[in-house]
Write an enzyme that holds these catalytic residues in place. Structure first.
Site, PDB file in Angstrom:
ATOM      1  N   ASP B 104       0.881  -1.181   0.131  1.00 53.13           N
ATOM      2  CA  ASP B 104      -0.050  -0.114   0.159  1.00 53.13           C
ATOM      3  C   ASP B 104       0.885   1.358  -0.056  1.00 53.13           C
ATOM      4  OD1 ASP B 104      -2.124   1.600  -0.261  1.00 53.13           O
ATOM      5  OD2 ASP B 104      -3.028   1.087   1.801  1.00 53.13           O
ATOM      6  N   HIS B 212      -7.995   0.354   7.568  1.00 51.13           N
ATOM      7  CA  HIS B 212      -8.138   1.677   6.786  1.00 51.13           C
ATOM      8  C   HIS B 212      -9.350   2.129   7.380  1.00 51.13           C
ATOM      9  CE1 HIS B 212      -5.704   1.099   2.969  1.00 51.13           C
ATOM     10  NE2 HIS B 212      -5.107   1.179   3.789  1.00 51.13           N
ATOM     11  N   PHE B 213      -9.601   3.479   7.675  1.00 55.21           N
ATOM     12  CA  PHE B 213     -10.911   4.036   8.637  1.00 55.21           C
ATOM     13  C   PHE B 213     -11.061   5.514   8.305  1.00 55.21           C
ATOM     14  CE2 PHE B 213      -7.185   4.414  11.414  1.00 55.21           C
ATOM     15  CZ  PHE B 213      -7.095   5.886  11.669  1.00 55.21           C
ATOM     16  N   LEU B 214     -12.248   5.885   8.626  1.00 51.78           N
ATOM     17  CA  LEU B 214     -12.344   7.490   8.599  1.00 51.78           C
ATOM     18  C   LEU B 214     -13.007   7.608  10.055  1.00 51.78           C
ATOM     19  CD1 LEU B 214     -13.005  10.179   7.462  1.00 51.78           C
ATOM     20  CD2 LEU B 214     -14.811   9.209   6.206  1.00 51.78           C
ATOM     21  N   GLU B 215     -12.309   8.396  10.709  1.00 52.96           N
ATOM     22  CA  GLU B 215     -12.995   8.634  12.283  1.00 52.96           C
ATOM     23  C   GLU B 215     -13.237  10.231  12.422  1.00 52.96           C
ATOM     24  OE1 GLU B 215     -10.438   5.917  15.146  1.00 52.96           O
ATOM     25  OE2 GLU B 215     -10.353   7.941  15.677  1.00 52.96           O
ATOM     26  N   HIS B 413       4.080   5.103  13.642  1.00 53.97           N
ATOM     27  CA  HIS B 413       3.085   5.555  12.682  1.00 53.97           C
ATOM     28  C   HIS B 413       1.679   5.006  13.515  1.00 53.97           C
ATOM     29  CE1 HIS B 413       2.139   1.310  11.753  1.00 53.97           C
ATOM     30  NE2 HIS B 413       1.626   1.540  10.754  1.00 53.97           N
ATOM     31  N   GLY B 416       0.409  -0.202  16.545  1.00 55.41           N
ATOM     32  CA  GLY B 416       0.739  -1.660  16.439  1.00 55.41           C
ATOM     33  C   GLY B 416       0.430  -2.703  16.961  1.00 55.41           C
TER      34      GLY B 416
END
Lengths: 168, 490
Positions: B104, B212-215, B413, B416
């Site tokens: 990715d 993957h997300f949208l918060e 990042h 983990g």
């Protein structure tokens, strides 16, 4: 890395698949999921390389969909999948990557595999699949890619065993 | 894999201080440099028998690596490089490895700030989350693609986020708050295959699945008022949004194809590796240059993807909260890549060098005054975005000068993982994650219940511990903490 034992739910799925699939009936084909911290893998086996390659593909789709693609219904479509690879491991990666590509671009979940060739330098199969929209997704969703990490193909006279880790 | 992982890494590692553990170059034949793992004692003990530190040793065998093979405190077992791995190679005689970037390409995080307060949106939160779930495609197949005419991705590959803005996905000021201005200049779209374009074209402006997300988030605490003010973070309760996604199928295909190319080239360049996933080629070779051009183009596609999602978020908020349009302000705080290889200049052993810095699950962290930090943040440093998990909190940090000195300006990042996906599902069997989160005031929408269990808080380290190690090592410091209000998962 460990292969799941009979106590694991994944192995139940394998048993179920073997019983339902006429192309593998009577054989010792199947797959189990492999634990990996960030990702997930499949170990698959069969009486010959093509059976093990088909079982690995079934395992890959089962990870994404949360179950057996052969359990799902819908109009079937046929595709010819042809890949090349200089070695068995390369051929396995390229075979599975091509099925991922097919799913990504055509929205097709492969269900059945009829191999015309399966030995380096080429693998060719007629793949029958259904549209993803006709299947339920209860698994993790997308597999991004097929990795070379801990990749293994072991071929014996009447048994082939493969192992592959996917990027989630 | 070069070796089996020891059951006790303490017997191998040399503890340099409370948060630094050196993996000696003598640990494994072929290591060209030592490794350095940033972790506290509990994290090291938790890695007993784990392959992640072994993967640090494998990284250290790559030709041209300088300094240390680095692992950030969110380190966990990946493929090829560990997640949380950083390796810098000399441009002159080093290699570039697609496995050191990941499939990715330019998976990353974008943080948005709003002028809305939690008080004002609380009643509308379920509607906002539902609207976002409708407007930002997630998951597999057609659900995860945009409807309508296929996009010509050429512009996105060449120009990144700027192309998205020019085509109606955002505002010019958004571009001023993105790593590299949202466009890597060494992109070579001609190196991106037609097959990669086929996979990517319908996915521009989509989230994907997995982690993957949208918060939708609310600011919980502010630790550094000056930096927070510079980032537009004003008070606890302020509504923020985080987007975590990357280059989608386009990047996956680029990496898959170049791994094959580099496998075939290994013998030609006389490179032997402990793990095939580390396949690489000299940076200056035709294969290395082609990969870097394609990777940069895929990275630009990812910047354009997050830009397109940003504009969908703006429209979703507008749709739910209604006019006047000018009353709702949603701006970009920053956008960072955490799967990338970049050509950068760093000082190593007192000497300036041109390096190819691989960050796989690691974030760039530039300190105050660095010319690459956007002008509006230069007095405080680069925002560093560290998502936690969907049930607890995430952090906004700022880069420190120590990162320049010892980590090629890199930091962690995320939290983990500590549990595999299977282990998480077994641990949470029978637990209704969405209901559990609803009890904490968090609204969740997801395509898959199993996917939710795999991404639950229990599967991750407490990101507070990870950030604590980063702060104690001096490579970044906390600016603010945000907590989730609404979560969208693929």
């Amino acid at each position: 890395m460990q292969r799941h034992t009979s106590k694991d739910a994944c192995t139940t799925t394998v048993t179920s698949m073997e019983a339902k699939n006429s192309t593998l009936a009577g054989s010792t084909s199947g797959y189990a999921f492999l634990e990996h911290t960030a990702d997930v893998g499949v170990t698959a086996w069969g009486p010959d390389p093509s059976a093990a390659f088909a079982a690995a593909a079934r395992g890959m789709f089962a990870i994404m969909l949360g179950g057996e693609p052969s359990d799902r219904t819908g109009p079937a479509t046929e595709y010819t999948v042809e890949v090349t690879g200089d070695s068995w491991p390369d051929l396995l990666v390229n075979w599975l990557a091509e099925l991922l590509f097919l799913m990504s671009v055509e929205d097709v979940v492969a269900q059945a595999y009829e191999f015309a060739a399966c030995a380096p330098p080429s693998c060719s199969a007629k793949v029958t699949g259904i549209l993803l929209e006709n299947s339920d997704v209860s698994g993790i969703g997308e597999i991004k890619a097929v990795t070379y990490h801990q990749l293994m193909v072991e071929i014996k006279p009447s048994h082939t065993h493969v192992q592959v880790i996917f990027d989630i | 894999m070069g070796k089996n992982a020891p059951q006790n890494w303490r017997s191998v590692l040399k503890q340099r201080d409370a948060v630094r553990w050196e993996l000696p170059a003598s640990y494994m034949p072929g290591m060209r440099v030592p490794g350095m793992i940033y972790a506290d004692e509990a994290m090291i003990d938790a890695m007993a028998g784990d392959m992640a530190i072994q993967q640090v040793a494998n990284m250290a065998t790559l030709p041209g690596i300088v300094g240390h093979a680095l692992a950030m405190p969110d380190i966990h077992w990946g493929y090829g490089f560990p997640i949380g791995g950083v390796a810098a190679m000399r441009v002159d005689d080093g290699v570039v490895s697609p496995g050191g970037v990941g499939f990715d390409i330019n998976c990353g995080v974008r943080l948005l700030r709003t002028n809305l307060h939690e008080r004002a949106v609380k009643g509308s939160l379920p509607e906002i989350v539902n609207q976002l779930f409708r407007d930002v495609p997630t998951g597999l197949g057609r659900r995860g693609k945009r409807r309508g005419r296929p996009t010509n991705v050429e512009g996105a590959l060449a120009e990144g986020a700027a192309w998205a803005v020019e085509n109606g996905h955002g505002r010019p000021e958004d571009i001023t708050a993105i790593e590299a201005g949202g466009c890597l200049p060494n992109a070579d779209p001609a190196e991106v295959s037609d097959r990669a374009r086929q996979r990517g074209a319908p996915q521009l402006g989509t989230l994907g699945s997995g982690n993957h997300f949208l918060e939708v988030q609310a600011v919980e605490t502010i630790a550094d008022e000056k930096a927070a003010h510079a980032f537009g973070i004003t008070e606890p309760g302020q509504i923020m949004l985080s987007i975590h996604t990357g280059s989608r199928g386009l990047g996956h295909q680029v990496c898959q194809e170049f791994l094959g190319t580099m496998q075939r080239a290994l013998a030609h360049y006389g490179i032997s590796l402990p793990d095939k996933q580390l396949a690489c080629a000299p940076i200056k070779s035709p294969e290395g240059q082609a990969y870097l051009g394609a990777m940069a183009a895929a990275a630009n596609f990812a910047f354009a993807n997050r830009q397109a999602i940003t504009e969908r978020i703006r429209r979703a908020f507008q749709h739910v909260l209604g006019p006047p349009e000018s009353a709702i302000e949603i701006g970009v705080v920053y956008d960072v890549a955490h799967n990338i290889a970049k050509l950068e200049r760093h000082r190593v052993n007192g000497k300036e060098m041109d390096l190819c810095v691989h960050r796989k699950g690691a974030t760039r962290a530039l300190p105050a005054g660095d010319p690459e930090v956007p002008a509006k943040y230069r007095a405080v440093g680069q925002p560093v975005l560290i998502p936690g998990d969907m049930g607890r909190y995430s952090y906004i940090l700022v880069g420190e000068a120590q990162a320049r000195r010892e980590t090629f300006a890199s930091t962690c990042h995320g939290a983990g993982r500590v549990l595999s996906r299977g282990a998480a599902k077994r641990k949470l069997a029978g637990v209704d994650i969405a209901k559990l989160l609803r009890g904490k005031g968090i609204v969740v929408r997801a395509n898959s219940k199993a996917g939710l269990a795999e991404e639950a808080s229990e599967a991750y380290k407490d990101v507070r511990d990870v950030v604590d190690v980063v702060e104690r090592s001096g490579i970044a410091r906390v600016v603010a903490r945000v907590r989730p209000l609404g979560v969208i998962k693929g």
